[in-house]
Scaffold this active site. Structure first.
Site, PDB file in Angstrom:
ATOM      1  N   SER A  37       0.874  -1.176   0.000  1.00 23.30           N
ATOM      2  CA  SER A  37       0.000   0.000   0.000  1.00 23.30           C
ATOM      3  C   SER A  37       0.908   1.223   0.000  1.00 23.30           C
ATOM      4  O   SER A  37       2.082   1.137   0.359  1.00 23.30           O
ATOM      5  CB  SER A  37      -0.937   0.001   1.216  1.00 23.30           C
ATOM      6  OG  SER A  37      -0.208  -0.119   2.423  1.00 23.30           O
TER       7      SER A  37
ATOM      8  N   PHE B 120      13.732  15.063  10.999  1.00 22.11           N
ATOM      9  CA  PHE B 120      12.368  14.642  11.277  1.00 22.11           C
ATOM     10  C   PHE B 120      12.341  13.488  12.276  1.00 22.11           C
ATOM     11  O   PHE B 120      11.478  13.428  13.149  1.00 22.11           O
ATOM     12  CB  PHE B 120      11.663  14.242   9.982  1.00 22.11           C
ATOM     13  CG  PHE B 120      10.198  13.968  10.159  1.00 22.11           C
ATOM     14  CD1 PHE B 120       9.306  15.003  10.364  1.00 22.11           C
ATOM     15  CD2 PHE B 120       9.706  12.672  10.152  1.00 22.11           C
ATOM     16  CE1 PHE B 120       7.946  14.761  10.541  1.00 22.11           C
ATOM     17  CE2 PHE B 120       8.361  12.412  10.327  1.00 22.11           C
ATOM     18  CZ  PHE B 120       7.477  13.465  10.527  1.00 22.11           C
TER      19      PHE B 120
ATOM     20  N   HIS C 257       3.644  -0.995   3.835  1.00 24.57           N
ATOM     21  CA  HIS C 257       3.079   0.320   3.529  1.00 24.57           C
ATOM     22  C   HIS C 257       4.233   1.272   3.232  1.00 24.57           C
ATOM     23  O   HIS C 257       5.090   1.495   4.094  1.00 24.57           O
ATOM     24  CB  HIS C 257       2.259   0.820   4.723  1.00 24.57           C
ATOM     25  CG  HIS C 257       1.491   2.073   4.460  1.00 24.57           C
ATOM     26  ND1 HIS C 257       0.390   2.121   3.641  1.00 24.57           N
ATOM     27  CD2 HIS C 257       1.665   3.350   4.929  1.00 24.57           C
ATOM     28  CE1 HIS C 257      -0.092   3.353   3.609  1.00 24.57           C
ATOM     29  NE2 HIS C 257       0.671   4.116   4.371  1.00 24.57           N
TER      30      HIS C 257
END
Length: 308
Positions: free
Chosen positions: A32, A235, A285
């Protein structure tokens, strides 16, 4: 050399068992993808190029993120609806608790249902820009577990939630983080998607903790092919993901060499996926960052390819 060319040259083609790097292509892997809503017309073009490039891989679903403080609510909705309308992919809309009342969030969810969107990624969400601490909105859903329960009351949504292999940065402990995941599952979540991580052992340890807690819903590893190593380091410091020393060494000296950087990024991400695939994991994913090239290459090596 292609099989046809080999035959033209009088040679023959043998099955040597396959190179190790493509050994996983024999197994059934499902993927995905995650996209984020564009801010400009040029970004919209880049997003749609990535969507169309990855569509032939027939992903299980694709998700579209929601900006901090609900800042991309309209763009997220437009992107999700367009994917549903113009592609064969099944989109999932991110929805957060931030900066909205329960009534406002319910209205957004109803609009998705009416547009045929049946899958929601339910998240607590990050504080709005300029705020360091999360504070529940007055009259809103306080946490992701509350949002999941609210969505289930509205309609029979398929609901994915977030999981954190190294713990949410604001969680007091790994055990407390697992307890929070259980609350989201008890409220009606049907799948968890993990924060990105680096190194298969990080996910293996998390999977063991999840299993020990009696959690049985699928927990899908989130994979981030790294294109800008400096940004990922910054991040990761904020979101609690560890960037190991071997990654620093792998990308050292490549700041001005984007071509080599992409090759390194694809190799490292594929090795991580292959290691987990060897453990029996079949769903992955990918955080695409609205770029298709690295994700497409990794999927190709995994045997996830366009239908002939």
């Amino acid at each position: 050399m292609s099989e046809g060319k080999a035959k033209e040259m009088g040679g023959h083609v043998e099955d040597d068992g396959g190179l190790p790097i493509v050994a996983a292509a024999r197994n059934a892997v499902r993927v995905s993808f995650e996209f984020f809503p564009p801010k400009t017309e040029k970004m919209a073009e880049s997003l749609w190029e990535a969507v169309k490039r990855l569509e032939p891989l027939a992903p299980s679903f694709v998700s579209v993120t929601y900006g901090a403080g609900g800042s991309t609510r309209e763009r997220t909705h437009e992107t999700v609806v367009r994917i549903a309308r113009e592609t064969a992919m099944k989109p999932a809309a991110h929805l957060t608790c931030v900066a909205a009342t329960q009534g406002e969030i319910d209205a957004v969810a109803r609009a998705y249902w009416q547009a045929g969107i049946r899958h929601v990624v339910a998240l607590r969400g990050d504080p709005p820009d300029g705020q360091s601490d999360y504070v529940p909105h007055p009259g809103g859903y306080a946490y992701a577990s509350d949002l999941v329960a609210g969505l289930k009351r509205l309609a029979d949504f398929e609901i994915s939630v977030a999981a954190y292999p190294e713990g949410h940065p604001q969680s007091p402990s790994l055990a407390a983080d697992i307890d929070n995941l259980k609350r989201k599952i008890d409220a009606g979540a049907t799948r968890a998607i993990s924060q990105y991580f680096f190194g298969a052992d990080v996910f293996r340890r998390f999977r063991d903790r999840v299993a020990a807690a009696g959690i049985v819903i699928p927990v899908v590893p989130g994979i981030l092919p790294v294109t800008n190593f400096g940004q990922v380091v910054k991040f990761s410091a904020a979101c609690g993901a560890t960037v190991p020393g071997w990654m620093h060494r792998a990308f050292d000296g490549l700041d001005d060499d984007p071509d080599t950087r992409r090759l390194v990024a694809a190799t490292l991400a594929y090795e991580q996926v292959q290691a987990l695939e060897a453990d029996g994991i079949r769903d992955f994913h990918f955080y695409t960052l609205n770029r298709a090239d690295l994700t497409f290459a990794i999927c190709h090596l995994l045997g996830v390819r366009p239908a002939k």
